[in-house]
Design a protein around this motif. Structure first.
Motif, PDB file in Angstrom:
ATOM      1  N   UNK A   1      -4.387   8.315  -4.355  1.00 59.06           N
ATOM      2  CA  UNK A   1      -4.143   8.353  -2.748  1.00 59.06           C
ATOM      3  C   UNK A   1      -4.656   7.240  -2.318  1.00 59.06           C
ATOM      4  N   UNK A   2      -4.022   6.324  -1.663  1.00 60.72           N
ATOM      5  CA  UNK A   2      -4.570   5.340  -0.618  1.00 60.72           C
ATOM      6  C   UNK A   2      -4.542   5.897   0.785  1.00 60.72           C
ATOM      7  N   UNK A   3      -5.651   5.737   1.284  1.00 66.88           N
ATOM      8  CA  UNK A   3      -5.973   6.315   2.550  1.00 66.88           C
ATOM      9  C   UNK A   3      -6.446   5.258   3.456  1.00 66.88           C
ATOM     10  N   UNK A   4      -5.375   4.700   4.484  1.00 68.85           N
ATOM     11  CA  UNK A   4      -5.614   3.536   5.220  1.00 68.85           C
ATOM     12  C   UNK A   4      -5.372   3.631   6.716  1.00 68.85           C
ATOM     13  N   UNK A   5      -6.478   3.308   7.558  1.00 70.82           N
ATOM     14  CA  UNK A   5      -6.143   3.845   9.085  1.00 70.82           C
ATOM     15  C   UNK A   5      -6.495   2.426   9.897  1.00 70.82           C
ATOM     16  N   UNK A   6      -6.010   2.382  11.067  1.00 70.12           N
ATOM     17  CA  UNK A   6      -6.456   1.212  11.784  1.00 70.12           C
ATOM     18  C   UNK A   6      -5.738  -0.035  11.775  1.00 70.12           C
ATOM     19  N   UNK A   7      -5.579  -0.674  13.083  1.00 64.19           N
ATOM     20  CA  UNK A   7      -4.555  -1.812  13.230  1.00 64.19           C
ATOM     21  C   UNK A   7      -5.190  -2.925  12.442  1.00 64.19           C
ATOM     22  N   UNK A   8      -6.358  -3.010  12.161  1.00 57.25           N
ATOM     23  CA  UNK A   8      -7.005  -4.161  11.231  1.00 57.25           C
ATOM     24  C   UNK A   8      -6.514  -4.140   9.990  1.00 57.25           C
ATOM     25  N   UNK A   9      -5.932  -3.115   9.489  1.00 53.37           N
ATOM     26  CA  UNK A   9      -5.418  -3.133   8.109  1.00 53.37           C
ATOM     27  C   UNK A   9      -3.988  -3.512   8.043  1.00 53.37           C
ATOM     28  N   UNK A  10      -3.196  -3.449   9.166  1.00 51.08           N
ATOM     29  CA  UNK A  10      -1.796  -3.584   9.145  1.00 51.08           C
ATOM     30  C   UNK A  10      -1.390  -4.674   8.472  1.00 51.08           C
ATOM     31  N   UNK A  11      -1.831  -5.691   8.500  1.00 49.49           N
ATOM     32  CA  UNK A  11      -1.302  -6.917   7.820  1.00 49.49           C
ATOM     33  C   UNK A  11      -1.295  -6.640   6.176  1.00 49.49           C
ATOM     34  N   UNK A  12      -2.501  -6.086   5.981  1.00 51.81           N
ATOM     35  CA  UNK A  12      -2.626  -5.897   4.519  1.00 51.81           C
ATOM     36  C   UNK A  12      -1.845  -4.865   3.600  1.00 51.81           C
ATOM     37  N   UNK A  13      -1.521  -3.850   4.731  1.00 48.94           N
ATOM     38  CA  UNK A  13      -0.752  -2.628   4.397  1.00 48.94           C
ATOM     39  C   UNK A  13       0.864  -3.243   3.989  1.00 48.94           C
ATOM     40  N   UNK A  14       1.007  -4.009   5.040  1.00 49.31           N
ATOM     41  CA  UNK A  14       2.457  -4.832   4.885  1.00 49.31           C
ATOM     42  C   UNK A  14       2.641  -5.683   3.527  1.00 49.31           C
ATOM     43  N   UNK A  15       1.378  -6.469   3.164  1.00 51.15           N
ATOM     44  CA  UNK A  15       1.625  -7.182   2.021  1.00 51.15           C
ATOM     45  C   UNK A  15       1.323  -6.320   0.852  1.00 51.15           C
ATOM     46  N   UNK A  16       0.682  -5.037   1.073  1.00 47.19           N
ATOM     47  CA  UNK A  16       0.664  -4.279  -0.383  1.00 47.19           C
ATOM     48  C   UNK A  16       1.653  -3.535  -0.513  1.00 47.19           C
ATOM     49  N   UNK A  17       2.585  -3.287   0.437  1.00 49.30           N
ATOM     50  CA  UNK A  17       3.707  -2.178   0.287  1.00 49.30           C
ATOM     51  C   UNK A  17       5.110  -3.020   0.410  1.00 49.30           C
TER      52      UNK A  17
END
Length: 266
Positions: free
Chosen positions: A209-225
Motif C-alpha cells: 500500500x502506497x499512502x500519499x497525501x497533500x498537494x506537495x506530493x502531486x507531481x511525484x504521484x503523477x510521475x509515479x503512476x
C-alpha cells in the motif's frame, strides 16, 4: 467510501475526499488483510514506514478495530528505519510505538525493530538475519519465485522526490538485488544513516500500500503512476511493482490532483 477507484497497470488507485475518509478506508483495508492472513496462515506479517503513515493508520486504535483485529497474531517490521536510538525523535520505531503500538494489545516479542546500538551496516545485516529466521519458521512467508520474504503487507509513504522507504532517486541502494536489507550513510534528508528493505523484498510482498497525501506530493504521484513516456525521470516509487502481489494507492484529492484523466466535481 472511495471518491474514485481506478485500476491501471500501476495498481489500484483509491482517491479519497479527505483525510478522515482516507484514514477509515486504510483501516478497513488493513483490518481485512489481517483477518485474511490470520485465517490462511495464523499470523499477519506487516512492515511499516515512517512519516505521516502512522498518523494515517490511527483509526486502527479506535473502535471497532481495536477490539476486532487479532492483534496477538501481528508480527511487525519496518521497511526502513533511521539508525538512531529508539527513543530519538527521528526513530520510526518511536513514531509507531507512540502512535499505534502502545495503544493496541500487540505482543512485545512480535515487534521486530533494528538494533540501535551498532553501525548502519551491522544493523542492516542483523535485521536481515532476524527476518531470515522468521522466514525459516514461516512467521514470514517466502516468495515462490525467489528466496525473498513475502510480507503480507508492506505500507509505504512517498516523499515529494518520489522516494519510498529509504530508497532515494539515483541512489545505488536502488540497484541492490542480492540483499534483503541494505544500509545508506548518505541519505539526502537527515538523519543520514538508515536501513531499508530493497526493491526485491518490497516487490515480493503479497500486498503493498502506497499512502500519499497533500498537494506537495502531486507531481511525484503523477510521475509515479501516469504513463508519461520513456523520457520520464524514474522515481523509486515507480519501481514498486509487486511481482505476484497487489499494489494499492491511497491518495487524498490534493495528492491525486495532477493525475491524468481524473476530473473531480467540486
Amino acid at each position: 467510501m472511495a471518491l474514485s477507484e481506478v485500476n491501471n497497470d500501476r495498481g489500484e488507485l483509491r482517491i479519497l475526499e479527505n483525510l478522515d475518509e482516507l484514514r477509515t478506508d486504510l483501516a478497513d483495508y488493513i483490518a481485512e488483510l489481517s483477518e485474511a492472513a490470520v485465517k490462511e496462515r495464523g499470523v499477519f506479517a506487516i512492515a511499516l514506514s515512517g512519516g505521516s503513515l502512522i498518523d494515517l493508520m490511527g483509526k486502527l486504535c479506535e473502535a471497532p478495530y481495536n477490539k476486532t483485529v487479532d492483534w496477538a497474531k501481528w508480527y511487525i517490521f519496518w521497511a526502513d528505519e533511521r539508525v538512531v536510538a529508539k527513543n530519538h525523535s527521528d526513530s520510526n520505531y518511536k513514531l509507531a510505538k507512540d502512535g499505534l503500538l502502545s495503544k493496541v494489545p500487540i505482543v512485545p516479542s512480535h515487534v521486530h525493530s533494528i538494533n540501535d546500538s551498532v553501525s548502519a551496516e551491522e544493523a542492516a545485516d542483523e535485521y536481515m538475519f532476524v527476518i531470515r529466521q522468521l522466514v525459516k519458521t514461516r512467521m514470514v512467508s517466502v516468495s515462490d519465485i525467489s528466496d525473498c520474504p513475502k510480507f503480507d503487507l508492506i505500507l509505504l509513504g512517498m516523499g515529494p522526490d518520489g522516494h519510498i522507504a529509504s530508497l532515494f532517486p539515483n541512489h545505488s541502494a536502488l540497484d541492490e538485488t542480492d540483499e534483503w536489507v541494505t544500509f545508506i550513510i548518505d541519505s539526502p534528508k537527515p538523519p543520514p544513516e538508515r536501513i531499508t528493505f530493497t526493491l526485491p523484498v518490497i516487490n515480493s510482498a503479497s500486498n503493498v500500500a502506497m499512502v500519499v497525501t497533500g498537494e506537495s506530493k502531486a507531481e511525484a504521484v503523477h510521475l509515479a503512476i501516469d504513463n508519461i513516456g520513456p523520457d520520464c525521470p524514474s522515481l523509486p516509487a515507480r519501481l514498486v511493482q509487486p511481482t505476484k502481489g497487489k499494489l494499492v494507492w491511497f491518495l487524498d484529492k490534493p495528492a491525486a490532483s495532477k493525475l491524468d484523466g481524473l476530473l473531480f466535481s467540486e
